[in-house]
Design a protein around this motif. Structure first.
Motif, PDB file in Angstrom:
ATOM      1  N   GLY A  67       0.958  -1.270   0.003  1.00 21.58           N
ATOM      2  CA  GLY A  67       0.007  -0.086  -0.042  1.00 21.58           C
ATOM      3  C   GLY A  67       0.930   1.159  -0.007  1.00 21.58           C
ATOM      4  O   GLY A  67       2.121   1.226   0.107  1.00 21.58           O
ATOM      5  N   SER A  68       0.164   2.423   0.165  1.00 15.71           N
ATOM      6  CA  SER A  68       0.760   3.589  -0.042  1.00 15.71           C
ATOM      7  C   SER A  68       0.480   4.621   1.196  1.00 15.71           C
ATOM      8  O   SER A  68      -0.720   4.570   1.524  1.00 15.71           O
ATOM      9  N   ASP A  69       1.375   5.125   1.696  1.00 16.37           N
ATOM     10  CA  ASP A  69       1.056   6.252   3.084  1.00 16.37           C
ATOM     11  C   ASP A  69       0.551   7.383   2.509  1.00 16.37           C
ATOM     12  O   ASP A  69       0.140   8.336   3.117  1.00 16.37           O
ATOM     13  N   GLY A  70       0.542   7.946   1.015  1.00 13.82           N
ATOM     14  CA  GLY A  70      -0.061   8.840   0.523  1.00 13.82           C
ATOM     15  C   GLY A  70       0.836   9.992   0.530  1.00 13.82           C
ATOM     16  O   GLY A  70       0.830  11.091  -0.355  1.00 13.82           O
ATOM     17  N   SER A  71       2.313   9.700   0.768  1.00 10.38           N
ATOM     18  CA  SER A  71       3.250  11.022   0.848  1.00 10.38           C
ATOM     19  C   SER A  71       4.386  10.439  -0.210  1.00 10.38           C
ATOM     20  O   SER A  71       5.548  11.192  -0.265  1.00 10.38           O
ATOM     21  N   GLY A  72       4.148   9.383  -1.104  1.00  9.93           N
ATOM     22  CA  GLY A  72       5.117   8.980  -2.047  1.00  9.93           C
ATOM     23  C   GLY A  72       6.112   7.742  -1.284  1.00  9.93           C
ATOM     24  O   GLY A  72       6.972   7.145  -1.911  1.00  9.93           O
ATOM     25  N   SER A  73       5.755   7.224  -0.171  1.00 11.76           N
ATOM     26  CA  SER A  73       6.434   6.047   0.283  1.00 11.76           C
ATOM     27  C   SER A  73       5.390   5.042   0.233  1.00 11.76           C
ATOM     28  O   SER A  73       4.266   4.808   0.221  1.00 11.76           O
ATOM     29  N   TYR A  74       5.838   3.781   0.217  1.00 15.59           N
ATOM     30  CA  TYR A  74       5.416   2.625  -0.309  1.00 15.59           C
ATOM     31  C   TYR A  74       5.582   1.402   0.771  1.00 15.59           C
ATOM     32  O   TYR A  74       6.814   1.248   1.185  1.00 15.59           O
ATOM     33  N   PHE A  75       4.643   0.385   1.064  1.00 14.27           N
ATOM     34  CA  PHE A  75       4.701  -0.442   2.044  1.00 14.27           C
ATOM     35  C   PHE A  75       5.247  -1.850   1.531  1.00 14.27           C
ATOM     36  O   PHE A  75       4.646  -2.129   0.212  1.00 14.27           O
ATOM     37  N   SER A  76       6.008  -2.607   2.213  1.00 10.42           N
ATOM     38  CA  SER A  76       6.346  -3.903   1.932  1.00 10.42           C
ATOM     39  C   SER A  76       6.023  -5.127   3.014  1.00 10.42           C
ATOM     40  O   SER A  76       6.619  -6.171   3.096  1.00 10.42           O
ATOM     41  N   ASP A  77       5.164  -4.456   3.959  1.00 15.44           N
ATOM     42  CA  ASP A  77       4.646  -5.308   5.307  1.00 15.44           C
ATOM     43  C   ASP A  77       3.650  -6.274   4.899  1.00 15.44           C
ATOM     44  O   ASP A  77       2.912  -5.798   3.919  1.00 15.44           O
ATOM     45  N   THR A  78       3.652  -7.490   5.621  1.00 15.82           N
ATOM     46  CA  THR A  78       2.735  -8.438   5.393  1.00 15.82           C
ATOM     47  C   THR A  78       2.041  -8.538   6.696  1.00 15.82           C
ATOM     48  O   THR A  78       2.522  -8.812   7.652  1.00 15.82           O
ATOM     49  N   GLY A 310      -9.003   0.218   5.703  1.00 12.84           N
ATOM     50  CA  GLY A 310      -8.327   1.461   5.006  1.00 12.84           C
ATOM     51  C   GLY A 310      -8.857   2.091   3.978  1.00 12.84           C
ATOM     52  O   GLY A 310     -10.017   1.874   3.668  1.00 12.84           O
ATOM     53  N   GLY A 311      -8.245   2.757   2.881  1.00 15.84           N
ATOM     54  CA  GLY A 311      -8.549   3.535   1.931  1.00 15.84           C
ATOM     55  C   GLY A 311      -7.925   4.942   1.864  1.00 15.84           C
ATOM     56  O   GLY A 311      -7.424   5.460   2.869  1.00 15.84           O
ATOM     57  N   SER A 312      -8.335   5.566   0.773  1.00 14.72           N
ATOM     58  CA  SER A 312      -8.144   6.882   0.508  1.00 14.72           C
ATOM     59  C   SER A 312      -8.950   7.793   0.109  1.00 14.72           C
ATOM     60  O   SER A 312     -10.248   7.354  -0.412  1.00 14.72           O
ATOM     61  N   VAL A 313      -8.945   9.170   0.317  1.00 13.85           N
ATOM     62  CA  VAL A 313      -9.724  10.019  -0.228  1.00 13.85           C
ATOM     63  C   VAL A 313      -8.957  11.185  -1.243  1.00 13.85           C
ATOM     64  O   VAL A 313      -9.841  11.789  -1.745  1.00 13.85           O
ATOM     65  N   ILE A 314      -7.881  10.909  -1.500  1.00 12.28           N
ATOM     66  CA  ILE A 314      -6.888  11.662  -2.556  1.00 12.28           C
ATOM     67  C   ILE A 314      -6.719  10.602  -3.688  1.00 12.28           C
ATOM     68  O   ILE A 314      -5.770   9.754  -3.077  1.00 12.28           O
ATOM     69  N   ALA A 315      -6.825  10.537  -4.969  1.00 11.57           N
ATOM     70  CA  ALA A 315      -6.070  10.139  -5.968  1.00 11.57           C
ATOM     71  C   ALA A 315      -4.427  10.097  -5.832  1.00 11.57           C
ATOM     72  O   ALA A 315      -3.922  10.945  -5.675  1.00 11.57           O
ATOM     73  N   GLY A 316      -4.013   8.854  -5.923  1.00 10.13           N
ATOM     74  CA  GLY A 316      -2.504   8.728  -5.558  1.00 10.13           C
ATOM     75  C   GLY A 316      -2.253   8.421  -4.187  1.00 10.13           C
ATOM     76  O   GLY A 316      -1.281   7.922  -3.779  1.00 10.13           O
ATOM     77  N   GLY A 317      -3.294   8.010  -3.516  1.00 13.60           N
ATOM     78  CA  GLY A 317      -3.033   7.546  -2.094  1.00 13.60           C
ATOM     79  C   GLY A 317      -2.920   8.430  -0.858  1.00 13.60           C
ATOM     80  O   GLY A 317      -2.246   8.334   0.161  1.00 13.60           O
ATOM     81  N   GLY A 318      -3.542   9.544  -0.791  1.00  9.63           N
ATOM     82  CA  GLY A 318      -3.352  10.674   0.300  1.00  9.63           C
ATOM     83  C   GLY A 318      -4.403  10.436   1.203  1.00  9.63           C
ATOM     84  O   GLY A 318      -5.663   9.908   0.644  1.00  9.63           O
ATOM     85  N   SER A 319      -4.508  11.203   2.352  1.00 12.92           N
ATOM     86  CA  SER A 319      -5.475  11.350   3.420  1.00 12.92           C
ATOM     87  C   SER A 319      -5.880   9.661   3.714  1.00 12.92           C
ATOM     88  O   SER A 319      -7.305   9.564   3.339  1.00 12.92           O
ATOM     89  N   ASN A 320      -5.320   8.930   4.128  1.00 15.83           N
ATOM     90  CA  ASN A 320      -5.515   7.543   4.348  1.00 15.83           C
ATOM     91  C   ASN A 320      -6.356   7.396   5.390  1.00 15.83           C
ATOM     92  O   ASN A 320      -6.284   7.997   6.575  1.00 15.83           O
ATOM     93  N   PHE A 321      -7.000   6.071   5.562  1.00 18.66           N
ATOM     94  CA  PHE A 321      -7.766   5.668   6.715  1.00 18.66           C
ATOM     95  C   PHE A 321      -6.804   4.228   7.171  1.00 18.66           C
ATOM     96  O   PHE A 321      -6.022   3.609   6.546  1.00 18.66           O
ATOM     97  N   GLY A 322      -6.876   3.814   8.410  1.00 20.39           N
ATOM     98  CA  GLY A 322      -6.132   2.805   8.898  1.00 20.39           C
ATOM     99  C   GLY A 322      -7.227   2.013   9.769  1.00 20.39           C
ATOM    100  O   GLY A 322      -6.735   1.397  10.841  1.00 20.39           O
ATOM    101  N   ASP A 323      -8.564   2.060   9.641  1.00 19.56           N
ATOM    102  CA  ASP A 323      -9.507   1.485  10.172  1.00 19.56           C
ATOM    103  C   ASP A 323      -9.931   0.275   9.679  1.00 19.56           C
ATOM    104  O   ASP A 323      -9.742  -0.099   8.406  1.00 19.56           O
ATOM    105  N   THR A 324     -10.352  -0.797  10.336  1.00 19.74           N
ATOM    106  CA  THR A 324     -11.090  -2.088   9.888  1.00 19.74           C
ATOM    107  C   THR A 324     -12.424  -2.229  10.401  1.00 19.74           C
ATOM    108  O   THR A 324     -12.999  -2.080  11.381  1.00 19.74           O
ATOM    109  N   TRP A 325     -13.406  -2.640   9.245  1.00 21.85           N
ATOM    110  CA  TRP A 325     -14.765  -2.522   9.131  1.00 21.85           C
ATOM    111  C   TRP A 325     -15.331  -4.130   8.800  1.00 21.85           C
ATOM    112  O   TRP A 325     -14.556  -4.541   7.785  1.00 21.85           O
ATOM    113  N   SER A 326     -16.189  -4.394   9.170  1.00 23.76           N
ATOM    114  CA  SER A 326     -16.951  -5.729   8.981  1.00 23.76           C
ATOM    115  C   SER A 326     -18.419  -5.509   8.490  1.00 23.76           C
ATOM    116  O   SER A 326     -19.047  -4.980   9.166  1.00 23.76           O
TER     117      SER A 326
END
Length: 392
Positions: A67-78, A310-326
C-alpha cells in the motif's frame, strides 16, 4: 361412487400441477438485505491506500500486503487478521508497492500477488503459502499495467485478470493456473478501462465486473464464464465510479461493492451495493463508513462477513484511513409459488408417494390412483427441478 371418482380426478389435477412444477422460488423484488457496518479493530497496519488483501480459507486469516502512505512512500509489510486483531508477519517478500493485485487460490492453498507500482510499474508474480513468499518466474506474463483487477475462479481453478492501463487502456483477459499466465481470447469483452472491480460468483459460476474508467467513468456490469464476456442489463445500477472495493459474500447471496471515486475530481463515495441474480440493489446500513476509495477488502468465510481495511480520499493515495470494518448481516427472501411448464409429466393422480433423493438431487414419485381405479398406477418418475423423466 361417481362423486368419489370426480373428487379423485379433481384432487389429482391439483396434485399433478403441484408435482409437475409448483415449486417455491424466491420472489424477486421481495429480497431484503439486512446488513450493517461494524468497526472491528482500531489497531493494525498503518493508515494506507492501495493495499492488497485476500482471505486465506485454509488458515482462516485475511492477508494484507503493501500500500501507500499517501506521501510517496510505499509499504512492503505483510499482515494477517484473525477476525479480532491484526498481526504483522516478519517475513521477506515482494518489494514495496501499492496497487498490487491479490487473489487466493483455494485449490492450491496460496495467495497470488501480481504487479503494483513503486516509482515505476511492476509486473512480477509472487505466491504466499502461509509462512513465506516465493516469486514465480513464469514463461509468460501479462504486459505491465496499473489499475487492473483480479479474482480467483474456484470452478475452473484459475486466477482471472482483466484490463488496466499503462501507456494505453487495456481490455485483455488473462488466466493464471499456478504454472503460467495465458491470455484468453474472447469473442466479446468490456471496453478498455482502468480502476474497475471484479469478483467471482461461485453460485452462478461467473466473474462479475463493474465500472471503472475509460474516457469517462463507467457503471456497466459484465459477466465472464471462463470463455466469453457478456454484458448484463440490470434494471438499476450503482452510479459510475472508479476504484471501488468488491468481493462475493455468500452470506448475503451476492457480490458486495463499497465506495469508489466519482466524477473527474475523484470524489469519494460511501454507498454499499449487492449484485445478485443479475440485478443490483443498494444496502442501507444503519452505520455508514467515511467515503473512500483504494480500500482493501475480502470475504471471511469462517465468520461470514465482508471485511474492509483502510482506503484513501485523494487519488494517488493521500489522506488515508487505517480502520477495519466488517459488513455483517443476512439476506432474506420471501417464498412464492411459480408453476414450471414441462413438456412431459406424470398423468393426473392422487395418493402417489414422493420423496427427495439428496444424494442424486432429484425428487422421486411412484404410483398412485387414476380415474380407472384405486392403486392402479405403478410407474416411477424423477423430477430434477426443471423436468420430469419416467424411469423404466
Amino acid at each position: 361412487m361417481k362423486q368419489l371418482v370426480i373428487a379423485r380426478i379433481a384432487a389429482a389435477a391439483s396434485l399433478v400441477s403441484l408435482a409437475a412444477g409448483l415449486v417455491p422460488m424466491a420472489a424477486h423484488g421481495q429480497t431484503t438485505v439486512n446488513a450493517n457496518w461494524v468497526q472491528v479493530s482500531n489497531t493494525g497496519p498503518a493508515a494506507r491506500g492501495g493495499a492488497g488483501m485476500v482471505y486465506d480459507s485454509a488458515r482462516q486469516r485475511s492477508i494484507l500486503f503493501g500500500g501507500s502512505d499517501g506521501s510517496g512512500s510505499y509499504f512492503s509489510d505483510t499482515w494477517q487478521y484473525d477476525g479480532a486483531s491484526w498481526t504483522q508477519l516478519q517475513v521477506a517478500g515482494p518489494s514495496a508497492r501499492f496497487l498490487a493485485l491479490m487473489a487466493y487460490n483455494s485449490e492450491r492453498g496460496v495467495t497470488v500477488l501480481y504487479g503494483g507500482y513503486n516509482n515505476g510499474v511492476i509486473n512480477n508474480t509472487w505466491e504466499w503459502n502461509g509462512s513465506s513468499w516465493t516469486q514465480r518466474l513464469t514463461a509468460h506474463t501479462p504486459p505491465a499495467r496499473l489499475w487492473s483487477a483480479m479474482t480467483y475462479d474456484s470452478t475452473r481453478h484459475v486466477i482471472v485478470l482483466f484490463g488496466g492501463e499503462l501507456d494505453t487502456l487495456l481490455n485483455d483477459t488473462w488466466q493464471y493456473d499456478g504454472n503460467d499466465w495465458t491470455q484468453v481470447i474472447t469473442a466479446h469483452a468490456p471496453a478498455a478501462r482502468r480502476g474497475h472491480a471484479i469478483a467471482y460468483d461461485p453460485a452462478r459460476g461467473v466473474t462479475v465486473l463493474f465500472g471503472g474508467q475509460s474516457s469517462v467513468n463507467l457503471n456497466d456490469t459484465w459477466e465472464f464464464n471462463g470463455v466469453d464476456w457478456t454484458q448484463v442489463a440490470p434494471a438499476s445500477s450503482p452510479s459510475e465510479r472508479i476504484w471501488p472495493a468488491m468481493a462475493y459474500d455468500p452470506n448475503l447471496g451476492g457480490t458486495v461493492m463499497f465506495g469508489g471515486a466519482f466524477g473527474s475530481n475523484y470524489n469519494p463515495l460511501n454507498d454499499t451495493w449487492l449484485y445478485a441474480e443479475g440485478g443490483w440493489q443498494q444496502i442501507a446500513p444503519q452505520v455508514n463508513l467515511s467515503a473512500r476509495f483504494y480500500s482493501a477488502s475480502a470475504y471471511e468465510s469462517n465468520r461470514g462477513d465482508f471485511v474492509l481495511f483502510g482506503g484513501s480520499v485523494i487519488a494517488g493515495g493521500g489522506s488515508n484511513f487505517g480502520d477495519t470494518w466488517s459488513l455483517q448481516g443476512v439476506t432474506t427472501s420471501a417464498l412464492d409459488w411459480a408453476q414450471a411448464t414441462t413438456s412431459t409429466a406424470p398423468t393426473a393422480r392422487v395418493w402417489s408417494q414422493m420423496d427427495y433423493d439428496s444424494a442424486r438431487g432429484v425428487s422421486v414419485l411412484f404410483g398412485g390412483s387414476s380415474d380407472s381405479g384405486p392403486g392402479n398406477l405403478h410407474d416411477t418418475w424423477e423430477w430434477d427441478g426443471a423436468r420430469w423423466t419416467q424411469m423404466a
